[in-house]
Design a protein around this motif. Structure first.
Motif, PDB file in Angstrom:
ATOM      1  N   ARG A 184       3.913 -13.565 -23.301  1.00 42.88           N
ATOM      2  CA  ARG A 184       4.441 -14.388 -22.230  1.00 42.88           C
ATOM      3  C   ARG A 184       3.507 -15.707 -22.108  1.00 42.88           C
ATOM      4  O   ARG A 184       2.451 -15.853 -22.093  1.00 42.88           O
ATOM      5  N   GLU A 192       3.614 -18.833 -19.566  1.00 40.07           N
ATOM      6  CA  GLU A 192       3.840 -19.361 -18.499  1.00 40.07           C
ATOM      7  C   GLU A 192       3.992 -20.972 -18.329  1.00 40.07           C
ATOM      8  O   GLU A 192       2.894 -21.415 -18.387  1.00 40.07           O
ATOM      9  N   THR A 225       4.039 -24.102 -15.997  1.00 41.78           N
ATOM     10  CA  THR A 225       3.709 -24.122 -14.330  1.00 41.78           C
ATOM     11  C   THR A 225       4.373 -25.428 -13.818  1.00 41.78           C
ATOM     12  O   THR A 225       4.438 -25.652 -12.798  1.00 41.78           O
ATOM     13  N   MET A 236       9.359 -26.944 -16.223  1.00 40.13           N
ATOM     14  CA  MET A 236      10.319 -25.864 -16.809  1.00 40.13           C
ATOM     15  C   MET A 236      11.526 -26.137 -16.977  1.00 40.13           C
ATOM     16  O   MET A 236      12.457 -25.751 -17.848  1.00 40.13           O
ATOM     17  N   VAL A 255      12.783 -17.756 -20.178  1.00 44.96           N
ATOM     18  CA  VAL A 255      13.007 -17.014 -18.677  1.00 44.96           C
ATOM     19  C   VAL A 255      12.922 -18.008 -17.586  1.00 44.96           C
ATOM     20  O   VAL A 255      12.190 -18.887 -17.392  1.00 44.96           O
ATOM     21  N   ASN A 291      12.628 -19.846 -14.522  1.00 42.76           N
ATOM     22  CA  ASN A 291      11.443 -19.940 -13.485  1.00 42.76           C
ATOM     23  C   ASN A 291      10.377 -19.176 -13.927  1.00 42.76           C
ATOM     24  O   ASN A 291       9.503 -18.798 -13.053  1.00 42.76           O
ATOM     25  N   PHE A 292      10.083 -19.145 -15.187  1.00 45.39           N
ATOM     26  CA  PHE A 292       8.864 -18.518 -15.653  1.00 45.39           C
ATOM     27  C   PHE A 292       8.289 -19.309 -16.690  1.00 45.39           C
ATOM     28  O   PHE A 292       7.228 -19.847 -16.784  1.00 45.39           O
ATOM     29  N   GLY A 293       9.123 -19.400 -17.887  1.00 39.41           N
ATOM     30  CA  GLY A 293       8.568 -19.946 -19.284  1.00 39.41           C
ATOM     31  C   GLY A 293       9.237 -19.296 -20.143  1.00 39.41           C
ATOM     32  O   GLY A 293      10.598 -19.302 -20.618  1.00 39.41           O
ATOM     33  N   GLN A 330       9.025 -15.701 -23.442  1.00 40.92           N
ATOM     34  CA  GLN A 330       8.412 -14.436 -23.834  1.00 40.92           C
ATOM     35  C   GLN A 330       9.002 -13.981 -25.188  1.00 40.92           C
ATOM     36  O   GLN A 330      10.110 -14.243 -25.283  1.00 40.92           O
ATOM     37  N   GLU A 380      -0.919 -12.796 -22.304  1.00 39.01           N
ATOM     38  CA  GLU A 380      -0.226 -13.932 -21.605  1.00 39.01           C
ATOM     39  C   GLU A 380      -1.306 -14.894 -21.207  1.00 39.01           C
ATOM     40  O   GLU A 380      -2.325 -15.124 -21.148  1.00 39.01           O
ATOM     41  N   THR A 420      -1.057 -19.125 -19.336  1.00 34.23           N
ATOM     42  CA  THR A 420      -0.750 -19.659 -18.329  1.00 34.23           C
ATOM     43  C   THR A 420      -0.968 -21.170 -18.304  1.00 34.23           C
ATOM     44  O   THR A 420      -1.925 -21.608 -19.162  1.00 34.23           O
TER      45      THR A 420
END
Length: 167
Positions: free
Chosen positions: A37, A39, A41, A44, A82, A84-86, A88, A145, A147
């Motif tokens: 994953r 992310e 921040t 996006m 994805v 609103n996330f990033g 994966q 993961e 971030t």
């Protein structure tokens, strides 16, 4: 690698019988899944497509005992973006090299993660991460993961000569 299972018998002798022998077999998985994953921040809304690479992984495995070789490879894969996330991806791997020896825990091997993204305006960006600590804790699959990925407005808003196919 595709799903692969193994079971090894040192020796088996058959006899001619009316009812065949039943051999209990416990299959051991030799291919493991990492859920990776990324992310994002900030920025996006600029993200179009993503693909990744995980380096330092085992290149092959012995079927008779599940031991991985010392050969190191890089796994390349597409990512799902994805909202609103990033990004994966589920990545299949033999795990870490030279397992179950302790070389993978001594610091001899490093593991790196890369994310390459194409923005909606056509620009490309690369992000590199050291995930050695995460992989060493999970030699046979798990969650990796990262971030804090930021796509700055100066790149995301840059004018491109293409058109937006993601509308």
């Amino acid at each position: 690698p595709d799903m692969l299972y193994a079971r090894y018998l040192d020796k088996y002798v058959t006899e001619e019988k009316v009812v065949p022998d039943t051999i209990p077999v416990e299959l051991k998985p030799l291919v493991y899944t990492y859920f990776i994953r990324y992310e994002v921040t900030y920025g996006m809304e600029y993200l179009g497509l993503a693909r990744g690479a995980l380096s330092g992984m085992a290149g092959s495995v012995y079927l008779h005992n599940g031991h991985t070789t010392e050969q190191v490879v890089t796994l390349i894969y597409d990512c799902e973006v994805v909202e609103n996330f990033g990004a994966q991806s589920f990545v299949q791997s033999f795990g870490v090299p030279n397992y179950p020896n302790d070389a993978y825990t001594r610091g001899d091997q490093n593991y790196a993660l890369n994310l390459e993204v194409r923005l909606r305006n056509g620009e490309m960006m690369n992000f590199d991460f050291d995930v050695t600590d995460q992989v060493k804790l999970q030699p046979h699959g798990g969650v990796i993961e990262v971030t804090g990925i930021e796509i700055p407005d100066s790149i995301g808003l840059k004018g491109g000569s293409g058109f937006d196919i993601f509308i």
